[in-house]
Design a protein around this motif. Structure first.
Motif, short mmCIF file in Angstrom:
data_model
loop_
_atom_site.label_atom_id
_atom_site.label_comp_id
_atom_site.label_asym_id
_atom_site.label_seq_id
_atom_site.Cartn_x
_atom_site.Cartn_y
_atom_site.Cartn_z
N GLU A 1 0.81 -1.21 0.00
CA GLU A 1 0.00 0.00 0.00
C GLU A 1 0.85 1.27 0.00
O GLU A 1 0.35 2.35 0.28
N ASP B 1 2.07 3.10 -2.34
CA ASP B 1 1.66 4.16 -3.27
C ASP B 1 0.47 4.93 -2.72
O ASP B 1 0.44 6.17 -2.78
N GLU B 2 -0.51 4.21 -2.18
CA GLU B 2 -1.69 4.88 -1.62
C GLU B 2 -1.33 5.71 -0.40
O GLU B 2 -1.82 6.83 -0.22
N SER C 1 1.54 7.08 0.25
CA SER C 1 2.46 8.18 -0.04
C SER C 1 1.74 9.49 -0.33
O SER C 1 2.34 10.57 -0.19
N ILE C 2 0.49 9.43 -0.74
CA ILE C 2 -0.24 10.67 -1.08
C ILE C 2 -1.01 11.21 0.12
O ILE C 2 -1.61 12.29 0.03
N LEU C 3 -0.99 10.49 1.24
CA LEU C 3 -1.70 10.96 2.42
C LEU C 3 -0.88 12.02 3.14
O LEU C 3 0.36 11.97 3.13
N PRO C 4 -1.54 12.98 3.80
CA PRO C 4 -0.81 13.91 4.68
C PRO C 4 -0.11 13.13 5.79
O PRO C 4 -0.54 12.03 6.15
N ASP C 5 0.95 13.71 6.33
CA ASP C 5 1.76 13.00 7.31
C ASP C 5 0.94 12.44 8.47
O ASP C 5 1.12 11.29 8.87
N LYS D 1 -1.24 9.55 7.36
CA LYS D 1 -0.39 8.40 7.10
C LYS D 1 0.02 7.73 8.41
O LYS D 1 -0.01 6.50 8.54
#
Length: 469
Positions: free
Chosen positions: A146, A148-149, A151-155, A158
């Motif tokens: 997961e 890639d999914e 990596s686009i989340l805010p810190d 995530k």
């Protein structure tokens, strides 16, 4: 069929005293295995002899054999190579050609399946012991799948999602720190720390490459680097332990026979002295340390674990877990591409063995070994270099590191290290063909076994100490 039955009956009717005398005088384990295969009565006598050996054989070790492909490259079997006699034995072991062994200990092979369950398999008796899955490996797989999914989340999101996964798979806690990929190595202002800091960074890059690199390293069978049993499960079925080095960060876990869950050795369950050591050595902002272990040995009731930079821990796993630091970090050997082993010598000393591999001029082949001995002078344990192993011979690879007294076995070279390929990138260097023997006296590497070209896509060969139980 009647004639075969009568023949077995005739063999079984021989007096047990005569069979005991024959067994005591057999020179090799291969002969013992053949002895136990004659009939069920002979196998029972071999089993009883192994549990209660005669006094003159009670301390005798068997010489490890190299488990290699069969000459006809059968997919369902392997055979054994004797380095003394430089010959293949003619019996087959029912070990699949394509499966990697995560370890070899006390005659048992260690396998990890796709559900991360660990299986102990004795190829001589055909017996298997199924152990629970290492759940933290599921966590690593989820993170990898997961990435890639995530990596686009805010810190913060995530972190919260990763925390949920950590709780689900019993993973150690991780503090929230924005931009959390960084581990800074502590160096007290001295220049010599710079090179070591670079090597630690190399180590992290290697781990990330292993985690996100070629697909083969994501296979479950590569998720356990090493496994060491405290005893032969056949002889001590209710009291043995298995310790493993697992995952992309090469951490420690163990299980006792009969347990339903693995115990993970994290800084959080260690005493304050271990936590102080980690914090004073590594500026770890968001993890619990205790990573990148290279080898394990079981000795005098304790497990010992060694990392690449000389840190040695003892682990008493028998009752309440007790972890103690024996030696700290040093600058003796810290190159990321050097392999590190921990061996107990025939005299009971702990040896730190460095395998030097040349990737530039020798295509990823071993060019030498350097050996250190643990000495304790005035309460200050440290490693000191050895120029000779004396009468010992070491056997190193993916197996539990082994030492034997060479003079006990005709043709075994003293003061030597027998090794087989256990490097992660062997497929990039013509297959797992780095197999040979290094002599400490003359400093030369000699090749004693070579895989056929068609066999170089198989997982590495491995040393095994035969049993015939």
């Amino acid at each position: 069929m009647a004639s075969e039955s009568n023949s077995e009956s005739e063999w079984a009717s021989l007096p047990e005293d005569l069979l005991d005398s024959i067994l005591v005088h057999l020179a090799s384990m291969a002969d013992c295995i053949r002895f136990s295969a004659v009939c069920s009565d002979w196998r029972r006598i071999a089993y009883e002899n192994s549990r209660n050996p005669p006094c003159n054989l009670r301390h005798r070790h068997q010489l490890p054999l190299l488990m290699v492909p069969t000459p006809d490259s059968r997919t369902d079997a392997r055979c054994l190579y004797d380095v003394r006699r430089k010959r293949l034995y003619d019996f087959r072991l029912k070990v699949p050609y394509h499966r990697r062994c995560a370890g070899s200990s006390h005659g048992w092979l260690i396998f990890v399946d796709d559900s991360y369950e660990v299986t102990l398999f004795n190829p001589f008796s055909g017996k298997s012991i199924h152990l629970p899955p290492i759940r933290r490996l599921f966590f690593e797989k989820r993170i990898r799948d997961e990435v890639d999914e995530m990596s686009i989340l805010p810190d913060l999101e995530k972190y919260e999602y990763e925390k949920k996964l950590r709780d689900e798979y019993e993973e150690e806690e991780k503090e929230y720190v924005p931009d959390i990929d960084e581990i800074e190595f502590y160096n007290d202002g001295e220049d010599e720390g710079d090179e070591l800091e670079q090597d630690i960074e190399h180590e992290e890059e290697e781990s990330r490459d292993a985690e996100f690199g070629p697909e083969r390293f994501h296979q479950s069978e590569y998720s356990v680097v090493r496994g060491v049993l405290s005893a032969n499960p056949e002889i001590n079925p209710n009291g043995y332990f298995l310790m493993v080095i697992y995952g992309t960060q090469s951490r420690l876990a163990f299980i006792k026979s009969g347990d339903q869950y693995w115990t993970y050795i994290d800084q959080s369950i260690c005493d304050q002295s271990i936590r102080d050591f980690v914090e004073s050595t590594y500026q770890v902002t968001n993890d619990k340390g205790l990573w990148y272990w290279r080898d394990i040995v079981y000795r005098n009731g304790l497990y010992y674990a060694l990392d690449h930079s000389g840190v040695l821990l003892s682990c008493d796993v028998r009752t309440n877990l007790k972890v103690k630091k024996i030696t700290g970090l040093d600058n003796l050997h810290n190159k990321w591409n050097h392999k590190t082993y921990l061996v107990e010598s025939s005299e009971g000393d702990l040896l730190r063995v460095i395998r030097v591999i040349d990737y530039e001029n020798h295509y990823g082949m071993t060019i030498k070994f350097v050996v250190y001995k643990l000495v304790d002078f005035c309460g200050d344990p440290h490693w000191t270099e050895l120029n000779s192993l004396g009468n010992d011979a070491l056997f190193l690879g993916d197996n539990q590191s082994i030492s034997v007294v060479a003079s006990d076995f005709v043709g075994c070279q003293p003061n030597s290290i027998y090794f087989c390929d256990d490097c992660d990138d062997f497929y990039d260097h013509g297959g797992p063909n780095d197999i040979g023997v290094f002599n400490l006296q003359d400093g030369c590497v000699r090749r004693h076994y070579t895989l056929a070209h068609s066999q170089r896509l198989m997982p590495p060969s491995i040393w095994i100490s035969p049993t015939f139980l």
